[in-house]
Design an enzyme around this catalytic site. Structure first.
Site, short mmCIF file in Angstrom:
data_model
loop_
_atom_site.label_atom_id
_atom_site.label_comp_id
_atom_site.label_asym_id
_atom_site.label_seq_id
_atom_site.Cartn_x
_atom_site.Cartn_y
_atom_site.Cartn_z
N LYS A 1 9.69 8.77 -12.79
CA LYS A 1 9.05 8.24 -11.57
C LYS A 1 9.22 9.30 -10.48
O LYS A 1 10.14 10.11 -10.54
CB LYS A 1 9.75 6.94 -11.16
CG LYS A 1 8.95 6.06 -10.25
CD LYS A 1 8.07 5.07 -11.00
CE LYS A 1 7.24 4.26 -10.05
NZ LYS A 1 6.39 3.30 -10.74
N GLY B 1 -1.90 -6.80 -2.91
CA GLY B 1 -2.34 -5.42 -3.04
C GLY B 1 -3.29 -5.24 -4.21
O GLY B 1 -4.00 -6.17 -4.60
N HIS B 2 -3.27 -4.05 -4.78
CA HIS B 2 -4.20 -3.72 -5.87
C HIS B 2 -4.07 -4.71 -7.03
O HIS B 2 -5.06 -5.16 -7.59
CB HIS B 2 -3.92 -2.31 -6.39
CG HIS B 2 -4.31 -1.25 -5.42
ND1 HIS B 2 -3.41 -0.61 -4.60
CD2 HIS B 2 -5.52 -0.73 -5.13
CE1 HIS B 2 -4.04 0.26 -3.86
NE2 HIS B 2 -5.33 0.21 -4.14
P1 NAD Z 1 -0.07 -2.20 -3.25
O1 NAD Z 1 0.56 -1.26 -2.31
O2 NAD Z 1 -1.53 -2.13 -3.48
O3 NAD Z 1 0.25 -3.71 -2.80
C1 NAD Z 1 1.45 -4.15 -2.34
C2 NAD Z 1 1.11 -5.26 -1.35
O4 NAD Z 1 2.34 -5.91 -1.00
C3 NAD Z 1 0.49 -4.74 -0.06
O5 NAD Z 1 -0.65 -5.51 0.25
C4 NAD Z 1 1.61 -4.92 0.97
O6 NAD Z 1 1.12 -5.16 2.28
C5 NAD Z 1 2.35 -6.11 0.42
N1 NAD Z 1 3.74 -6.24 0.82
C6 NAD Z 1 4.68 -5.28 0.99
N2 NAD Z 1 5.86 -5.83 1.34
C7 NAD Z 1 5.66 -7.17 1.41
C8 NAD Z 1 6.49 -8.27 1.69
N3 NAD Z 1 7.78 -8.11 1.99
N4 NAD Z 1 5.96 -9.51 1.64
C9 NAD Z 1 4.65 -9.69 1.34
N5 NAD Z 1 3.82 -8.67 1.04
C10 NAD Z 1 4.31 -7.43 1.07
O7 NAD Z 1 0.73 -2.10 -4.64
P2 NAD Z 1 0.27 -2.58 -6.08
O8 NAD Z 1 -0.29 -1.43 -6.80
O9 NAD Z 1 -0.51 -3.85 -5.98
O10 NAD Z 1 1.69 -2.89 -6.72
C11 NAD Z 1 2.43 -4.04 -6.39
C12 NAD Z 1 3.71 -4.07 -7.21
O11 NAD Z 1 3.38 -4.02 -8.60
C13 NAD Z 1 4.65 -2.88 -6.97
O12 NAD Z 1 5.98 -3.31 -7.16
C14 NAD Z 1 4.27 -1.92 -8.07
O13 NAD Z 1 5.31 -1.02 -8.38
C15 NAD Z 1 4.01 -2.89 -9.19
N6 NAD Z 1 3.15 -2.38 -10.24
C16 NAD Z 1 1.90 -1.93 -9.95
C17 NAD Z 1 1.11 -1.44 -11.00
C18 NAD Z 1 -0.29 -0.97 -10.74
O14 NAD Z 1 -1.03 -0.76 -11.73
N7 NAD Z 1 -0.72 -0.81 -9.51
C19 NAD Z 1 1.62 -1.40 -12.29
C20 NAD Z 1 2.89 -1.90 -12.55
C21 NAD Z 1 3.65 -2.38 -11.50
#
Ligand code: NAD
Length: 361
Positions: free
Chosen positions: A79, A181-182
Protein backbone atom coordinates in the site's frame (compact mmCIF):
# COMPACT_ATOMS: atom_id res chain seq x y z
CA UNK A 1 14.02 13.11 -4.04
CA UNK A 2 15.20 11.62 -0.79
CA UNK A 3 14.18 8.02 -0.19
CA UNK A 4 14.95 6.30 3.09
CA UNK A 5 14.19 2.70 3.99
CA UNK A 6 13.14 1.89 7.53
CA UNK A 7 13.21 -1.62 9.00
CA UNK A 8 9.80 -2.81 10.20
CA UNK A 9 9.40 -6.27 11.69
CA UNK A 10 7.25 -8.54 9.53
CA UNK A 11 7.39 -6.26 6.45
CA UNK A 12 9.58 -6.83 3.41
CA UNK A 13 10.19 -3.18 2.50
CA UNK A 14 9.05 0.13 3.97
CA UNK A 15 10.29 3.31 2.27
CA UNK A 16 9.64 6.99 2.91
CA UNK A 17 10.10 9.65 0.21
CA UNK A 18 10.44 13.40 0.54
CA UNK A 19 10.73 15.63 -2.47
CA UNK A 20 10.99 19.35 -1.70
CA UNK A 21 10.49 20.36 -5.36
CA UNK A 22 7.02 18.81 -5.70
CA UNK A 23 6.09 18.76 -2.01
CA UNK A 24 5.77 14.96 -2.02
CA UNK A 25 5.89 13.26 1.37
CA UNK A 26 4.87 9.62 0.94
CA UNK A 27 5.33 6.11 2.28
CA UNK A 28 5.23 2.77 0.46
CA UNK A 29 4.91 -0.41 2.52
CA UNK A 30 5.47 -3.80 0.90
CA UNK A 31 4.20 -6.34 3.40
CA UNK A 32 4.61 -9.66 1.60
CA UNK A 33 5.37 -10.79 -1.96
CA UNK A 34 5.19 -14.58 -1.43
CA UNK A 35 2.16 -14.89 -3.70
CA UNK A 36 3.18 -12.24 -6.24
CA UNK A 37 4.03 -8.54 -6.58
CA UNK A 38 2.53 -6.36 -3.87
CA UNK A 39 -0.51 -4.59 -5.24
CA UNK A 40 -2.45 -2.05 -3.22
CA UNK A 41 -3.97 1.39 -3.67
CA UNK A 42 -2.47 4.80 -3.14
CA UNK A 43 -4.24 6.89 -0.51
CA UNK A 44 -3.94 10.66 -0.10
CA UNK A 45 -4.90 11.86 3.35
CA UNK A 46 -4.22 14.82 5.62
CA UNK A 47 -2.39 12.79 8.29
CA UNK A 48 -1.38 14.81 11.32
CA UNK A 49 2.12 13.27 11.35
CA UNK A 50 4.41 10.86 9.54
CA UNK A 51 3.90 8.38 12.42
CA UNK A 52 0.15 8.39 11.86
CA UNK A 53 0.65 7.85 8.11
CA UNK A 54 3.10 5.03 8.82
CA UNK A 55 0.65 3.27 11.15
CA UNK A 56 -2.03 3.50 8.48
CA UNK A 57 0.10 2.25 5.59
CA UNK A 58 1.42 -0.68 7.66
CA UNK A 59 -2.08 -1.76 8.64
CA UNK A 60 -3.40 -1.34 5.13
CA UNK A 61 -0.54 -3.17 3.39
CA UNK A 62 -0.82 -6.17 5.70
CA UNK A 63 -4.54 -6.17 5.04
CA UNK A 64 -3.78 -6.33 1.31
CA UNK A 65 -1.65 -9.47 1.76
CA UNK A 66 -4.55 -11.17 3.49
CA UNK A 67 -7.11 -9.83 1.04
CA UNK A 68 -5.19 -11.02 -2.02
CA UNK A 69 -4.37 -14.38 -0.43
CA UNK A 70 -8.02 -14.99 0.46
CA UNK A 71 -9.30 -13.86 -2.95
CA UNK A 72 -6.63 -15.95 -4.65
CA UNK A 73 -5.49 -13.11 -6.92
CA UNK A 74 -1.87 -14.28 -7.33
CA UNK A 75 -0.68 -11.03 -5.78
CA UNK A 76 1.10 -9.96 -2.62
CA UNK A 77 0.22 -7.10 -0.30
CA UNK A 78 1.38 -3.49 -0.31
CA UNK A 79 0.00 0.00 0.00
CA UNK A 80 1.13 3.60 -0.39
CA UNK A 81 0.08 6.85 1.25
CA UNK A 82 0.70 10.48 0.37
CA UNK A 83 0.60 12.87 3.31
CA UNK A 84 -1.36 15.87 2.04
CA UNK A 85 -4.69 17.54 1.60
CA UNK A 86 -6.60 15.98 -1.30
CA UNK A 87 -8.55 19.22 -1.79
CA UNK A 88 -5.60 21.62 -2.06
CA UNK A 89 -2.34 19.68 -2.57
CA UNK A 90 -2.99 17.63 -5.71
CA UNK A 91 -0.75 18.51 -8.64
CA UNK A 92 0.86 16.86 -11.64
CA UNK A 93 4.44 17.37 -10.30
CA UNK A 94 3.45 15.79 -6.98
CA UNK A 95 1.95 12.68 -8.60
CA UNK A 96 4.79 12.41 -11.11
CA UNK A 97 7.22 12.43 -8.17
CA UNK A 98 5.06 9.68 -6.62
CA UNK A 99 5.39 7.78 -9.93
CA UNK A 100 9.19 7.98 -9.68
CA UNK A 101 8.96 6.75 -6.10
CA UNK A 102 6.87 3.73 -7.20
CA UNK A 103 9.30 3.09 -10.07
CA UNK A 104 12.24 3.05 -7.63
CA UNK A 105 10.93 -0.30 -6.29
CA UNK A 106 11.25 -1.90 -9.75
CA UNK A 107 7.80 -3.54 -9.85
CA UNK A 108 7.86 -5.05 -6.36
CA UNK A 109 4.98 -2.67 -5.59
CA UNK A 110 2.16 -1.97 -8.08
CA UNK A 111 -0.11 0.93 -7.30
CA UNK A 112 -3.83 1.61 -7.85
CA UNK A 113 -6.55 4.01 -6.76
CA UNK A 114 -7.65 4.49 -3.15
CA UNK A 115 -9.23 7.20 -1.00
CA UNK A 116 -8.34 10.66 -2.34
CA UNK A 117 -6.78 9.40 -5.58
CA UNK A 118 -8.57 8.96 -8.91
CA UNK A 119 -7.82 8.14 -12.52
CA UNK A 120 -6.52 11.66 -13.32
CA UNK A 121 -3.81 11.29 -10.66
CA UNK A 122 -2.95 7.76 -11.82
CA UNK A 123 -2.52 9.06 -15.39
CA UNK A 124 0.01 11.59 -14.04
CA UNK A 125 1.78 8.80 -12.17
CA UNK A 126 1.79 6.61 -15.27
CA UNK A 127 4.09 9.08 -17.02
CA UNK A 128 6.88 7.97 -14.65
CA UNK A 129 6.14 4.28 -14.05
CA UNK A 130 4.41 1.31 -15.65
CA UNK A 131 3.64 -0.21 -12.25
CA UNK A 132 0.18 1.26 -12.03
CA UNK A 133 -3.22 -0.36 -12.56
CA UNK A 134 -6.81 0.78 -12.82
CA UNK A 135 -6.25 3.41 -15.51
CA UNK A 136 -8.94 4.37 -18.01
CA UNK A 137 -10.77 1.62 -19.90
CA UNK A 138 -9.91 3.45 -23.14
CA UNK A 139 -6.24 2.65 -22.54
CA UNK A 140 -6.99 -1.09 -22.17
CA UNK A 141 -6.69 -0.94 -18.42
CA UNK A 142 -9.28 -2.16 -15.91
CA UNK A 143 -10.63 1.31 -15.10
CA UNK A 144 -12.14 2.46 -11.85
CA UNK A 145 -12.25 -0.53 -9.44
CA UNK A 146 -15.03 0.91 -7.27
CA UNK A 147 -18.05 -0.46 -9.18
CA UNK A 148 -16.47 -3.91 -8.96
CA UNK A 149 -15.89 -3.50 -5.24
CA UNK A 150 -19.53 -2.46 -4.86
CA UNK A 151 -20.65 -5.49 -6.89
CA UNK A 152 -18.66 -7.76 -4.56
CA UNK A 153 -20.18 -6.07 -1.51
CA UNK A 154 -23.69 -6.66 -2.88
CA UNK A 155 -22.87 -10.36 -3.37
CA UNK A 156 -21.40 -10.45 0.14
CA UNK A 157 -24.53 -8.86 1.63
CA UNK A 158 -26.54 -11.73 0.17
CA UNK A 159 -24.29 -14.30 1.87
CA UNK A 160 -24.75 -12.38 5.13
CA UNK A 161 -28.54 -12.24 4.74
CA UNK A 162 -28.61 -16.02 4.28
CA UNK A 163 -26.41 -16.60 7.32
CA UNK A 164 -28.09 -14.15 9.68
CA UNK A 165 -31.70 -14.12 8.48
CA UNK A 166 -32.10 -17.28 6.39
CA UNK A 167 -33.08 -15.40 3.24
CA UNK A 168 -31.22 -14.32 0.13
CA UNK A 169 -33.50 -11.31 -0.40
CA UNK A 170 -31.95 -7.95 0.41
CA UNK A 171 -34.98 -5.73 -0.07
CA UNK A 172 -36.83 -6.20 3.21
CA UNK A 173 -34.07 -4.84 5.42
CA UNK A 174 -32.95 -1.56 6.90
CA UNK A 175 -29.32 -0.62 6.19
CA UNK A 176 -27.18 2.05 7.86
CA UNK A 177 -24.45 3.13 5.45
CA UNK A 178 -21.52 5.21 6.68
CA UNK A 179 -19.86 6.94 3.71
CA UNK A 180 -21.31 7.70 0.28
CA UNK A 181 -18.09 7.68 -1.72
CA UNK A 182 -17.20 5.69 -4.82
CA UNK A 183 -18.16 2.35 -3.28
CA UNK A 184 -20.66 3.25 -0.55
CA UNK A 185 -22.56 5.40 -3.06
CA UNK A 186 -22.90 2.51 -5.53
CA UNK A 187 -24.03 0.15 -2.77
CA UNK A 188 -26.71 2.64 -1.69
CA UNK A 189 -27.82 2.99 -5.30
CA UNK A 190 -28.11 -0.81 -5.63
CA UNK A 191 -30.01 -1.19 -2.37
CA UNK A 192 -32.33 1.68 -3.23
CA UNK A 193 -33.16 0.05 -6.57
CA UNK A 194 -34.02 -3.18 -4.76
CA UNK A 195 -36.46 -1.26 -2.60
CA UNK A 196 -34.56 -1.40 0.70
CA UNK A 197 -34.72 1.17 3.47
CA UNK A 198 -31.37 2.95 3.89
CA UNK A 199 -30.13 5.44 6.48
CA UNK A 200 -26.99 7.19 5.27
CA UNK A 201 -24.38 9.62 6.52
CA UNK A 202 -21.33 11.35 5.09
CA UNK A 203 -19.20 14.33 6.05
CA UNK A 204 -19.63 15.69 2.55
CA UNK A 205 -22.85 17.72 2.25
CA UNK A 206 -22.91 17.46 -1.55
CA UNK A 207 -22.90 13.67 -1.39
CA UNK A 208 -25.76 13.75 1.10
CA UNK A 209 -27.79 16.06 -1.11
CA UNK A 210 -27.15 13.82 -4.10
CA UNK A 211 -28.31 10.63 -2.36
CA UNK A 212 -31.14 11.83 -0.17
CA UNK A 213 -33.50 12.08 -3.15
CA UNK A 214 -33.22 8.34 -3.87
CA UNK A 215 -36.14 6.08 -2.91
CA UNK A 216 -35.81 4.61 0.58
CA UNK A 217 -32.92 6.85 1.61
CA UNK A 218 -32.91 9.05 4.71
CA UNK A 219 -29.99 11.09 6.03
CA UNK A 220 -28.78 10.86 9.64
CA UNK A 221 -26.00 12.66 11.52
CA UNK A 222 -22.40 11.42 11.40
CA UNK A 223 -22.44 10.15 14.97
CA UNK A 224 -26.08 9.06 14.89
CA UNK A 225 -25.32 6.34 12.30
CA UNK A 226 -24.10 3.97 15.06
CA UNK A 227 -27.47 4.15 16.85
CA UNK A 228 -29.72 3.49 13.86
CA UNK A 229 -32.18 0.68 14.55
CA UNK A 230 -31.20 -1.30 11.46
CA UNK A 231 -30.49 -4.85 10.27
CA UNK A 232 -27.18 -4.17 8.48
CA UNK A 233 -24.49 -1.67 9.46
CA UNK A 234 -22.42 -0.95 6.33
CA UNK A 235 -19.11 0.83 7.07
CA UNK A 236 -18.01 2.45 3.81
CA UNK A 237 -15.79 5.35 4.83
CA UNK A 238 -12.61 4.92 6.87
CA UNK A 239 -11.18 2.21 9.12
CA UNK A 240 -11.09 1.61 12.88
CA UNK A 241 -14.75 2.46 13.38
CA UNK A 242 -15.69 -0.81 15.14
CA UNK A 243 -14.35 -0.21 18.62
CA UNK A 244 -15.15 -0.15 22.36
CA UNK A 245 -17.21 3.00 21.96
CA UNK A 246 -19.22 2.10 18.86
CA UNK A 247 -19.87 -1.67 19.12
CA UNK A 248 -22.12 -1.44 22.22
CA UNK A 249 -24.25 1.11 20.35
CA UNK A 250 -24.91 -1.01 17.24
CA UNK A 251 -28.40 -2.42 16.83
CA UNK A 252 -27.67 -4.24 13.57
CA UNK A 253 -27.53 -8.05 13.32
CA UNK A 254 -24.89 -7.81 10.58
CA UNK A 255 -21.85 -5.60 9.99
CA UNK A 256 -20.78 -5.81 6.35
CA UNK A 257 -19.28 -3.01 4.31
CA UNK A 258 -16.52 -1.92 2.00
CA UNK A 259 -14.22 0.08 4.31
CA UNK A 260 -10.77 -1.36 4.93
CA UNK A 261 -9.61 -2.25 8.46
CA UNK A 262 -13.00 -1.78 10.08
CA UNK A 263 -12.04 -3.43 13.37
CA UNK A 264 -10.19 -1.10 15.77
CA UNK A 265 -8.33 -4.16 17.09
CA UNK A 266 -8.61 -7.90 16.45
CA UNK A 267 -10.47 -8.33 19.78
CA UNK A 268 -13.31 -6.19 18.43
CA UNK A 269 -14.20 -9.12 16.15
CA UNK A 270 -14.84 -11.14 19.32
CA UNK A 271 -16.79 -8.29 20.83
CA UNK A 272 -19.13 -8.30 17.82
CA UNK A 273 -19.56 -12.09 18.07
CA UNK A 274 -20.35 -11.82 21.79
CA UNK A 275 -23.10 -9.35 20.95
CA UNK A 276 -24.46 -11.84 18.39
CA UNK A 277 -23.55 -9.58 15.44
CA UNK A 278 -22.40 -11.34 12.27
CA UNK A 279 -19.28 -9.67 10.87
CA UNK A 280 -18.27 -10.07 7.22
CA UNK A 281 -14.45 -9.76 7.28
CA UNK A 282 -13.78 -6.50 5.45
CA UNK A 283 -10.98 -7.76 3.30
CA UNK A 284 -13.13 -10.62 1.99
CA UNK A 285 -16.28 -8.66 1.19
CA UNK A 286 -14.43 -5.68 -0.32
CA UNK A 287 -12.10 -7.72 -2.58
CA UNK A 288 -13.99 -6.96 -5.82
CA UNK A 289 -11.69 -4.09 -6.78
CA UNK A 290 -8.48 -6.01 -6.22
CA UNK A 291 -9.86 -9.02 -8.09
CA UNK A 292 -10.63 -6.70 -11.02
CA UNK A 293 -7.14 -5.14 -11.14
CA UNK A 294 -5.47 -8.53 -10.60
CA UNK A 295 -7.03 -9.69 -13.87
CA UNK A 296 -5.29 -6.73 -15.55
CA UNK A 297 -1.89 -7.72 -14.12
CA UNK A 298 -2.41 -11.45 -14.80
CA UNK A 299 -1.79 -13.46 -17.99
CA UNK A 300 -3.73 -12.33 -21.07
CA UNK A 301 -4.42 -8.86 -19.74
CA UNK A 302 -7.72 -7.36 -18.67
CA UNK A 303 -11.00 -9.15 -19.37
CA UNK A 304 -14.13 -7.85 -17.71
CA UNK A 305 -16.06 -11.12 -18.01
CA UNK A 306 -13.36 -13.01 -16.13
CA UNK A 307 -13.25 -10.29 -13.48
CA UNK A 308 -17.00 -10.39 -12.91
CA UNK A 309 -17.03 -14.19 -12.71
CA UNK A 310 -14.29 -14.17 -10.12
CA UNK A 311 -16.02 -11.47 -8.07
CA UNK A 312 -19.02 -13.81 -7.78
CA UNK A 313 -16.73 -16.03 -5.64
CA UNK A 314 -16.98 -13.50 -2.81
CA UNK A 315 -20.43 -14.93 -2.05
CA UNK A 316 -19.08 -18.49 -1.81
CA UNK A 317 -15.95 -17.44 0.10
CA UNK A 318 -18.08 -15.74 2.76
CA UNK A 319 -20.47 -18.70 3.03
CA UNK A 320 -17.47 -20.98 3.66
CA UNK A 321 -15.95 -18.56 6.18
CA UNK A 322 -19.23 -18.33 8.12
CA UNK A 323 -19.55 -22.14 8.08
CA UNK A 324 -15.97 -22.57 9.39
CA UNK A 325 -16.54 -19.95 12.08
CA UNK A 326 -19.71 -21.74 13.23
CA UNK A 327 -18.08 -25.19 13.14
CA UNK A 328 -14.89 -24.19 14.95
CA UNK A 329 -16.41 -21.65 17.34
CA UNK A 330 -14.17 -18.86 16.05
CA UNK A 331 -14.96 -15.44 14.63
CA UNK A 332 -15.41 -14.97 10.86
CA UNK A 333 -12.29 -12.76 10.92
CA UNK A 334 -10.28 -15.64 12.41
CA UNK A 335 -11.73 -18.06 9.88
CA UNK A 336 -10.75 -15.72 7.02
CA UNK A 337 -7.26 -15.28 8.47
CA UNK A 338 -6.90 -19.07 8.51
CA UNK A 339 -7.69 -19.25 4.80
CA UNK A 340 -5.14 -16.51 3.97
CA UNK A 341 -2.44 -17.93 6.26
CA UNK A 342 -2.87 -21.45 4.85
CA UNK A 343 -2.41 -20.10 1.29
CA UNK A 344 0.71 -18.15 2.32
CA UNK A 345 2.24 -21.12 4.17
CA UNK A 346 1.53 -23.43 1.26
CA UNK A 347 3.22 -21.04 -1.19
CA UNK A 348 6.19 -20.54 1.13
CA UNK A 349 6.60 -24.31 1.47
CA UNK A 350 6.43 -24.66 -2.33
CA UNK A 351 9.05 -21.93 -2.76
CA UNK A 352 11.31 -23.81 -0.35
CA UNK A 353 11.06 -21.21 2.42
CA UNK A 354 10.36 -22.18 6.03
CA UNK A 355 6.66 -21.46 6.54
CA UNK A 356 6.03 -19.09 9.39
CA UNK A 357 2.77 -18.19 11.02
CA UNK A 358 1.60 -14.96 9.48
CA UNK A 359 0.75 -12.49 12.22
CA UNK A 360 -2.96 -12.09 12.75
CA UNK A 361 -4.44 -8.72 11.92
P1 NAD B 1 -14.19 7.67 -1.18
O1 NAD B 1 -13.15 8.64 -0.78
O2 NAD B 1 -14.78 7.77 -2.54
O3 NAD B 1 -15.41 7.73 -0.15
C1 NAD B 1 -15.29 7.84 1.21
C2 NAD B 1 -16.51 8.63 1.66
O4 NAD B 1 -16.56 8.59 3.08
C3 NAD B 1 -16.47 10.10 1.25
O5 NAD B 1 -17.70 10.46 0.67
C4 NAD B 1 -16.20 10.82 2.57
O6 NAD B 1 -16.75 12.13 2.61
C5 NAD B 1 -16.85 9.90 3.57
N1 NAD B 1 -16.37 9.98 4.93
C6 NAD B 1 -15.10 10.14 5.39
N2 NAD B 1 -15.07 10.12 6.73
C7 NAD B 1 -16.35 9.96 7.14
C8 NAD B 1 -16.97 9.84 8.40
N3 NAD B 1 -16.25 9.90 9.53
N4 NAD B 1 -18.30 9.64 8.46
C9 NAD B 1 -19.04 9.58 7.32
N5 NAD B 1 -18.49 9.67 6.09
C10 NAD B 1 -17.18 9.86 6.00
O7 NAD B 1 -13.60 6.21 -0.91
P2 NAD B 1 -14.11 4.82 -1.50
O8 NAD B 1 -13.28 4.48 -2.67
O9 NAD B 1 -15.59 4.81 -1.61
O10 NAD B 1 -13.66 3.86 -0.31
C11 NAD B 1 -14.37 3.79 0.90
C12 NAD B 1 -13.73 2.74 1.79
O11 NAD B 1 -13.71 1.48 1.11
C13 NAD B 1 -12.27 3.02 2.17
O12 NAD B 1 -12.01 2.48 3.45
C14 NAD B 1 -11.49 2.24 1.13
O13 NAD B 1 -10.20 1.91 1.57
C15 NAD B 1 -12.37 1.02 1.01
N6 NAD B 1 -12.22 0.29 -0.23
C16 NAD B 1 -12.42 0.92 -1.42
C17 NAD B 1 -12.26 0.17 -2.60
C18 NAD B 1 -12.52 0.80 -3.94
O14 NAD B 1 -12.58 0.04 -4.93
N7 NAD B 1 -12.69 2.09 -4.04
C19 NAD B 1 -11.87 -1.16 -2.53
C20 NAD B 1 -11.70 -1.76 -1.29
C21 NAD B 1 -11.88 -1.02 -0.14
Amino acid sequence: MQIREIPVDGYETVVIAQDPDSGLHAIIAVHDTTLGPALGGLRMWNYSSEEEALRDVLRLSKGMTYKSACADTGLGGGKAVIIGDQKTDKSEPLFRAMGRFVESLGGKYITAEDVGVGIRELEWLRQETTHVTGLSRKSGSSGNPSPFTARGVMRGLRACAEEAFGTSRLDNFHYAVQGLGHVGGDVVLGLSMLGAWISVTDLNEERLEHFESLPGVNVVGMDEIYDVDCDFFVPSALGGILNDETIPRLKAKVVAGCANNQLGEARHGEMLAERGILYAPDYVINAGGIINVAIEVGPGGYNERRAVEKIENIYRALKEIFATARREGITPEEAANQVAEARLSEAKAKNGAVPDTAPSQ
